[in-house]
Scaffold this active site. Structure first.
Site, mmCIF file in Angstrom:
data_model
loop_
_atom_site.group_PDB
_atom_site.id
_atom_site.type_symbol
_atom_site.label_atom_id
_atom_site.label_comp_id
_atom_site.label_asym_id
_atom_site.label_seq_id
_atom_site.Cartn_x
_atom_site.Cartn_y
_atom_site.Cartn_z
ATOM 1 N N TRP A 1 -22.683 0.909 10.015
ATOM 2 C CA TRP A 1 -23.649 1.251 8.965
ATOM 3 C C TRP A 1 -25.067 1.238 9.484
ATOM 4 O O TRP A 1 -25.905 2.046 9.076
ATOM 5 C CB TRP A 1 -23.469 0.348 7.740
ATOM 6 N N ASP B 1 -29.776 -3.966 4.374
ATOM 7 C CA ASP B 1 -28.674 -3.306 3.670
ATOM 8 C C ASP B 1 -27.620 -4.378 3.375
ATOM 9 O O ASP B 1 -26.795 -4.703 4.212
ATOM 10 C CB ASP B 1 -28.084 -2.200 4.547
ATOM 11 N N LYS C 1 -18.957 -3.189 -3.804
ATOM 12 C CA LYS C 1 -18.291 -4.302 -3.123
ATOM 13 C C LYS C 1 -18.374 -5.575 -3.975
ATOM 14 O O LYS C 1 -17.384 -6.013 -4.517
ATOM 15 C CB LYS C 1 -18.871 -4.511 -1.729
HETATM 16 C C1 LIG Z 1 -20.167 0.514 1.891
HETATM 17 C C2 LIG Z 1 -21.411 0.414 2.687
HETATM 18 C C3 LIG Z 1 -22.319 1.477 2.803
HETATM 19 C C4 LIG Z 1 -22.059 2.840 2.188
HETATM 20 O O1 LIG Z 1 -22.334 2.860 0.867
HETATM 21 P P1 LIG Z 1 -22.280 4.236 0.025
HETATM 22 O O2 LIG Z 1 -22.300 3.758 -1.368
HETATM 23 O O3 LIG Z 1 -21.005 4.943 0.393
HETATM 24 O O4 LIG Z 1 -23.467 5.024 0.400
HETATM 25 C C5 LIG Z 1 -23.486 1.269 3.510
HETATM 26 N N1 LIG Z 1 -23.745 0.082 4.098
HETATM 27 C C6 LIG Z 1 -22.884 -0.947 4.038
HETATM 28 C C7 LIG Z 1 -23.217 -2.238 4.714
HETATM 29 C C8 LIG Z 1 -21.693 -0.816 3.331
HETATM 30 O O5 LIG Z 1 -20.835 -1.846 3.260
#
Ligand SMILES: *Cc1c(COP(=O)(O)O)cnc(C)c1O
Length: 360
Positions: free
Chosen positions: A102, A172, A196
């Site tokens: 990511w 993030d 999540k």
């Molecule tokens: C799941 C995830 C993403 C992607 O998220 P989207 O909603 O598909 O854009 C980005 N960063 C992390 C750390 C994730 O776990």
């Protein structure tokens, strides 16, 4: 009707209490004779939900008064663009620390909007460790430092907040938010997609320090402009109302459980149990440097990858779903977010021991 233990990385398990509440309220929300997804986002009922969501989030994460909370569409991926557009300015530069999939995606997107300096990259360890803070090569003129506290695919988590001095830290937190207490004051911006630990996909939470508002480049779409959304209570356009409602219910559930410190105790115990089972066996292996092992996403490999298919099929029969690892890592991955009860992890470790006895 049978519910399984769902180890999906995202979208992921929703607490059963939340699902029950959704079912109970689906036809008639708050005595309106309509569901929450059928009413105006401008009405007083939905506005009250918006206020309640923010208040809950503030209470759970102890968000200081000089931070604003905005709710936006587009997932964490939209934030990969929104962060440089809002913070870097025209011709600006930013530091990125890459500890997995990511983080790399965030870099690729940010490169369209600013000068990206990859200050540290764990590629040499195949993304199984965190580069020591002393090794980061930060730019003195960076608008911010971006990192990924929990890499969902590799299962690599920071168990500390890195110090970046006066340069705002941007995180993030999609796969770790709400799993433990955090000191929000250490961050410039925190963002997280909901699917999540906060509910279901379709809404993203952004927590932004007030002094960072108003720096967006002129061409920033208003829907992802932090100041514009903050000024409009995140109702600049029609939001994903049902998803917002599920987010509110999920936050209520965390509060009912006792808040993030209770989540942290449970998550730490769940992770400990699973890693102990892996480490005690000669049959399973987790590749991540122990101090960087994730509480939320636990990849593990079988000694013989030819048994992967059989492991997954037997696990599914035992009511343990979605354990297949990401194709870039292989093997298995158990995602054990807040909604995964301790009994689910115990069922997994029991199954793993049994499989090893039979096939090891
Ligand atoms: C799941 C995830 C993403 C992607 O998220 P989207 O909603 O598909 O854009 C980005 N960063 C992390 C750390 C994730 O776990």
């Amino acid at each position: 009707m049978r519910r399984v233990y769902n180890f999906s990385p995202g979208p992921s398990a929703v607490p059963e209490a939340v699902l029950n509440r959704i079912r109970d309220e689906l036809y008639d929300w708050q005595g309106l004779g309509m569901s929450v997804m059928e009413i105006s986002h401008r009405g007083k009922e939905f506005e009250a939900l918006v206020e309640r969501t923010e208040a809950r989030l503030r209470e759970l994460l102890a968000i200081p008064a000089n931070y604003r909370v905005v709710f936006v569409p587009g997932g964490a991926t939209m934030q990969f663009a929104a962060v440089p557009l809002n913070l870097a300015g025209a011709g600006g530069a930013a530091d990125y620390v890459v500890t997995g999939h990511w983080g790399k995606k965030a870099v690729t997107e940010a490169e369209r909007y600013c000068t990206v300096n990859v200050a540290a990259d764990a590629a040499a360890t195949k993304y199984t460790a965190i580069p020591p803070r002393e090794s980061w090569r930060l730019r003195s003129d960076a608008a911010y430092v971006h990192y990924t506290p929990n890499e969902t695919i590799g299962g690599v988590e920071f168990h500390f907040v890195p110090d970046t001095g006066a340069v705002p830290l941007v995180a993030d937190m999609s796969s770790t938010i709400m799993s433990r207490p955090i000191d929000v004051s250490r961050f410039g911006v925190i963002y997280a997609g909901a699917q999540k630990n906060l509910g279901i996909s379709g809404i993203t939470v952004v927590i932004v320090r007030e002094d960072l508002l108003g720096r967006a480049r002129r061409e920033t779409p208003s829907v992802i402009d932090y100041r514009a959304q903050a000024a409009d209570k995140s109702l600049l356009n029609t939001p994903a109302t049902f998803v917002w409602y599920v987010l509110a219910l999920t936050l209520d559930w965390v509060a009912e459980q006792g808040g993030v410190s209770v989540m942290a105790e449970r998550n730490s115990a769940k992770a400990k149990r699973l890693y102990a089972a892996i480490d005690a066996s000669g049959f399973y292996r987790n590749p991540v440097d122990p101090p960087a092992r994730s509480w939320m996403n636990v990849p593990f490999m079988l000694a013989d990858p030819n048994l992967d298919k059989e492991f997954l099929a037997d696990a599914a029969r035992a009511g343990l779903a979605s354990l297949k690892g990401h194709r870039s890592v292989g093997g298995m991955r158990a995602s054990i977010y807040n909604a995964m009860p301790e009994a689910g992890v115990a069922a997994l470790t029991d199954f793993m021991a049994d499989f090893e006895r039979r096939r090891g």
